[in-house]
Design a protein around this motif. Structure first.
Motif, PDB file in Angstrom:
ATOM      1  N   THR A   1       0.834  -1.204   0.000  1.00  0.00           N
ATOM      2  CA  THR A   1       0.000   0.000   0.000  1.00  0.00           C
ATOM      3  C   THR A   1       0.869   1.255   0.000  1.00  0.00           C
TER       4      THR A   1
ATOM      5  N   TRP B   1      -1.569  -5.719   1.728  1.00  0.00           N
ATOM      6  CA  TRP B   1      -2.976  -5.321   1.641  1.00  0.00           C
ATOM      7  C   TRP B   1      -3.885  -6.535   1.423  1.00  0.00           C
TER       8      TRP B   1
ATOM      9  N   LEU C   1      -7.055  -7.834   0.398  1.00  0.00           N
ATOM     10  CA  LEU C   1      -8.088  -7.125  -0.367  1.00  0.00           C
ATOM     11  C   LEU C   1      -9.373  -7.021   0.449  1.00  0.00           C
ATOM     12  N   ARG C   2     -10.109  -5.904   0.278  1.00  0.00           N
ATOM     13  CA  ARG C   2     -11.370  -5.721   1.021  1.00  0.00           C
ATOM     14  C   ARG C   2     -12.323  -6.853   0.698  1.00  0.00           C
TER      15      ARG C   2
ATOM     16  N   LYS D   1     -16.955  -5.704  -6.398  1.00  0.00           N
ATOM     17  CA  LYS D   1     -16.039  -5.131  -5.403  1.00  0.00           C
ATOM     18  C   LYS D   1     -14.578  -5.522  -5.716  1.00  0.00           C
ATOM     19  N   TRP D   2     -14.426  -6.762  -6.221  1.00  0.00           N
ATOM     20  CA  TRP D   2     -13.080  -7.203  -6.620  1.00  0.00           C
ATOM     21  C   TRP D   2     -12.537  -6.302  -7.735  1.00  0.00           C
TER      22      TRP D   2
ATOM     23  N   GLU E   1     -13.135  -3.264  -8.193  1.00  0.00           N
ATOM     24  CA  GLU E   1     -12.681  -2.011  -7.561  1.00  0.00           C
ATOM     25  C   GLU E   1     -11.313  -2.201  -6.909  1.00  0.00           C
ATOM     26  N   ASP E   2     -11.147  -3.331  -6.244  1.00  0.00           N
ATOM     27  CA  ASP E   2      -9.845  -3.601  -5.598  1.00  0.00           C
ATOM     28  C   ASP E   2      -8.728  -3.709  -6.636  1.00  0.00           C
TER      29      ASP E   2
ATOM     30  N   THR F   1      -7.809  -0.326  -7.602  1.00  0.00           N
ATOM     31  CA  THR F   1      -7.000   0.316  -6.544  1.00  0.00           C
ATOM     32  C   THR F   1      -5.534  -0.078  -6.703  1.00  0.00           C
TER      33      THR F   1
END
Ligand code: PLP
Length: 434
Positions: A55, A61, A63-64, A340-341, A343-344, A347
């Motif tokens: 990060t 990180w 992943l969320r 959501k993946w 988006e990760d 990022t």
């Protein structure tokens, strides 16, 4: 219990052991560099050696989306969660993994001619111990049953390709991948070498995207020529897919080369070693798959292929581990988690792009001698920054900046706090070490 002085005696006569004459083995460079970095006590040290995402604070990180999937799995508390998988692996995971590579479910995939087998029947998939395991299993299958004359490995490449094919007992030859002067893929050298010297059933290792270590990929037109060459000469492409979605943030773009080979007419037969280490941040979980594409899609061939792959896996480690593949299956099988993946992925790939730009801008500001635009045009986690081995040595001893001796840097080791320092280090060695 032995006393302290007993334990300080390091065994008997080494020559008494059967293992005394074992050959010495080369150290794995990325892990060796990482080890040296950890030992370094300098507060300004920078790790650009190991290929892992970090990060803006320099931390790992999770992943969320991985945290969400873990929560779901924990809540479900499935009583089967520690049971054996099949030898092939988790079939739902495999279907989702194959779809990520080949996109069978896109209705616009119109390559099917009437009467031909369905596209997905051409692919036999098996779960592996991450991307390394997929490369190794594919190498073993081809070495044993196709008996290629040799494997053509890009020069340079991910170092483990050499180990894997050496262990599989296949002769290794190089094709010139990187043009050091132009700092891009050496298309002419690749085509010339393979046209003149490769023979039917030779294997050709291809990085599907974000070539490690150079970050230099073929263009779409160049991929088309490579596919034609493989078809014309009867070569067996072996794709290494370790960065899908991580490279550009776009799954389709990063798998373009493989999908082109898959849809090529006349049909090609090839392997794809797929890793989920980078794009899911599941490095230590060892999640991957090997996909073997055959030209016919006939049931008999597919069954034989799968049986042989399972036989090799059963004799090695019975089956791949299930912890990480359940996370991937949970994400890919759920529309919300999948977005959501994405988006990760944006990022991670976005931060890497920002750091490429920051390093480039700083080198330009410092008027560091040389051209640096390749830092912007190369893609993915790595860049061949353009330092000589001597300069790499000096940047480590003078500035505690760690990279591979080829000058490969992992861009994700850069952040706002260290990018200026790294640029100054590069500037220093470029000006003073020749
Ligand atoms: C080109 C390439 N192939 C395969 C891998 C395999 O990684 P893993 O075994 O962690 O999936 C890597 C990892 O660095 C890589 O860079």
């Amino acid at each position: 219990m032995g006393s302290i002085s007993d334990s300080s005696i390091k065994g008997g006569n080494p020559k008494d052991s059967l293992f005394f004459n074992l050959p010495s083995t080369p150290a794995d460079e990325p892990f060796a560099v990482n080890g040296a970095y950890i030992q370094d006590t300098d507060p300004q040290k920078v790790n650009l050696g190991i290929g892992v995402y970090r990060t803006a604070n320099g931390s790992p990180w999770p992943l969320r989306v991985v945290a969400d999937a873990e929560k779901q799995l924990h809540q479900a508390s499935d009583v089967n969660r520690h049971e054996y998988l099949t030898i092939q692996g988790d079939k739902k995971f495999l279907k989702l993994a194959a779809n990520l590579v080949f996109e069978f479910e896109n209705p616009e995939n119109t390559s099917l001619a009437s009467g031909e087998s369905e596209d997905k029947d051409r692919v036999v998939s098996i779960q592996t111990v991450s991307g390394t395991g997929a490369n190794r299993l594919g190498a073993e299958l081809l070495a044993r049953h196709i008996r290629p004359g040799c494997v053509w490995i890009p020069d340079p490449t991910w170092g483990n390709h050499h180990t894997i094919w050496d262990l599989a007992g296949v002769e290794r030859k190089n094709y010139p991948y990187y043009d050091n002067n132009l700092k891009k893929f050496d298309f002419e050298g690749t085509i010339r070498t393979l046209s003149e010297s490769a023979n039917k059933n030779d294997i050709v290792i291809l990085h599907a995207c974000a070539h490690n270590p150079t970050g230099a990929d073929p263009t779409k037109e160049q991929w088309k020529s490579i596919a034609e060459l493989c078809q014309a000469k009867g070569l067996i492409p072996f794709f290494d897919l370790a960065y899908q979605g991580f490279a550009s943030g776009n799954l389709e773009q990063d798998a373009w080369s493989i999908r082109h080979f898959f849809n090529f007419t006349p049909r090609l037969e090839f392997c794809v070693a797929q890793s989920f280490s980078k794009n899911f941040g599941l490095y230590g979980q060892r999640v991957g798959a090997l996909h073997v594409v055959n030209s016919t899609g006939c049931t008999e061939t597919s069954q034989k292929l799968l049986a042989n792959l399972c036989h090799l896996v059963r004799g090695e480690y019975s089956m791949a581990p299930r912890g990480g593949s359940e996370i991937v299956r949970t994400v890919l099988g759920n529309r919300k988690l999948k977005s959501k993946w994405f988006e990760d992925l944006m990022t991670m790939s976005g931060r890497i792009l920002e750091m490429r730009k920051a390093l480039y801008d700083e080198l330009i500001r410092l008027q560091t001698p040389g051209g640096w635009s390749h830092i912007l045009t190369q893609i993915g986690m790595f860049t061949y920054v353009g330092l000589s081995e001597k300069q790499v040595h000096e940047i480590r001893s003078r500035h505690h900046i760690y990279m591979l001796k080829s000058g490969r840097i992992s861009i994700s080791g850069l952040n706002e706090s260290n990018v200026k320092y790294v640029a100054q280090g590069i500037d220093d060695v470029v000006r003073t070490v020749h």
